[in-house]
Scaffold this active site. Structure first.
Site, PDB file in Angstrom:
ATOM      1  N   GLU A  47       0.961  -1.261   0.082  1.00 46.62           N
ATOM      2  CA  GLU A  47      -0.007  -0.109   0.028  1.00 46.62           C
ATOM      3  C   GLU A  47       0.724   0.968   0.107  1.00 46.62           C
ATOM      4  OE1 GLU A  47      -3.525   1.942   2.774  1.00 46.62           O
ATOM      5  OE2 GLU A  47      -2.373   0.487   3.607  1.00 46.62           O
TER       6      GLU A  47
ATOM      7  N   LYS B 280      -8.943   3.145  -2.650  1.00 46.96           N
ATOM      8  CA  LYS B 280      -9.250   2.684  -1.420  1.00 46.96           C
ATOM      9  C   LYS B 280     -10.752   3.370  -1.147  1.00 46.96           C
ATOM     10  CE  LYS B 280      -7.344   2.129   3.232  1.00 46.96           C
ATOM     11  NZ  LYS B 280      -6.152   2.041   3.951  1.00 46.96           N
TER      12      LYS B 280
ATOM     13  N   CYS C 272      -5.783  -2.874   2.511  1.00 49.41           N
ATOM     14  CA  CYS C 272      -5.786  -2.889   4.159  1.00 49.41           C
ATOM     15  C   CYS C 272      -7.357  -2.989   4.506  1.00 49.41           C
ATOM     16  CB  CYS C 272      -5.112  -1.555   4.465  1.00 49.41           C
ATOM     17  SG  CYS C 272      -4.007  -1.621   5.945  1.00 49.41           S
TER      18      CYS C 272
END
Length: 320
Positions: free
Chosen positions: A50, A141, A175
């Site tokens: 990430e 995200k 994540c």
């Protein structure tokens, strides 16, 4: 319907490395070098952490407390913004050339600078490159976690791709998106087989997460985290008061590879930069789905239904 390819066995690489913090040029150069290194080992899918370019800014406050922002923090954000990348750009072209040279699929976490309607918003993004060097697409995200919301915008349902490749169907959630049950369900519904989880979470609890995802989705999970320490930060950041109480090792790593029954193919690696390799056999997915197929014989569409809005949400006040 998922069709397994004739050649079901191949090698994957999960890169555990630290960023060239706040320096996108050096970050791209490091990514290119690591792609080349992984390709020398025969990897057909290469995964990065990430926010690899220009950094997951662990430990930085950007001068923010509830109700105020400092001038120093605004300058920090400016540096972060300047070293983030637009998509497409010369930086993505360079990474694409490395993917083409490697003849591999490359998935890499970047901080993306929005192109419209302004350039002011940053997104935590996973980019997908094909072995022809082309930019296949991206995933933004959906929900930045905690303090990440101060520096990143929210993605929408238009960037939830799963790509059909000779090495299975590849998709990614970043994540703590993996704690969003309906986001996972969207990936499963698209038939993801190689499930990519770029992350910044190095806690022990993360490993139960990726094992659960693999077991629930009956897919291979490739989890990539950074290994980083204070030495990787520019002196103007690492010398600050807010950094003094932080440990030297800011992220211990913990990258790993998990099979469709939730077992580690490669155990979590800690305390160093390293590329993890594994040979993947897609036939293991069918074997695992024998007694559980989350969107097949174990689904109950007569009871549960999933709706995903995949329309791009235009962030503008002006309507034509």
């Amino acid at each position: 319907m998922i069709t397994l390819k004739e050649e079901n066995q191949f090698k994957v690489a999960v890169v555990q490395a630290g960023s060239e913090v706040m320096d996108k040029k050096k970050g791209v150069n490091k990514a290119v070098r690591l792609i080349d290194e992984a390709s020398q080992e025969g990897a057909k899918i290469i995964v990065f952490p990430e926010a690899f370019i220009p950094a997951y800014p662990r430990g930085m406050s950007f001068g923010t407390v509830v109700g105020s922002r400092s001038e120093e923090g605004r300058k920090d954000f400016l540096q972060y913004w300047k070293n983030s990348i637009t998509v497409p750009s010369t930086e993505t072209e360079e990474i694409g050339r490395a993917a083409k040279k490697a003849k591999a699929y490359v998935i890499i976490g970047v901080i993306e600078k929005d192109r419209e309607p302004s350039n002011g918003t940053l997104y935590c993004t996973a980019l997908f490159f094909g072995p022809d060097g082309g930019l296949l697409g991206k995933h933004r995200k959906l929900k930045p976690t905690g303090s990440e919301r101060l520096i990143w915008g929210e993605g929408d349902g238009s960037t939830l791709p799963v790509f059909d490749t000779p090495y299975g169907r590849i998709g990614a959630l970043i994540c703590w998106e993996n704690y969003m049950p309906l986001a996972r369900a969207a990936m499963y519904d698209k038939g993801v087989q190689i499930y990519i989880t770029p992350t910044a979470d190095a806690r022990d609890t993360w490993f139960s997460t990726v094992r659960h995802v693999a077991l629930e989705g009956r897919c291979f999970v490739l989890s990539s985290n950074q290994y980083s320490n204070k030495d990787m930060y520019p002196a103007y950041i690492s010398s600050r008061e807010e950094f003094k109480d932080l440990p030297h090792e800011l992220s211990r790593g913990g990258s790993c590879i998990v099979d469709p029954l939730g077992e580690f193919v490669v155990d979590p690696v800690f305390g160093k930069e390293k590329i993890l390799y594994a040979n993947i056999d897609l036939n293991k997915i069918a074997e695992a789905q024998f007694d559980f197929d989350v969107v097949g014989h174990y689904a109950r569409p007569d009871v549960f239904q999933l709706t995903v809005n995949e329309q791009e949400q235009k962030n503008t006040i002006w309507k034509k």
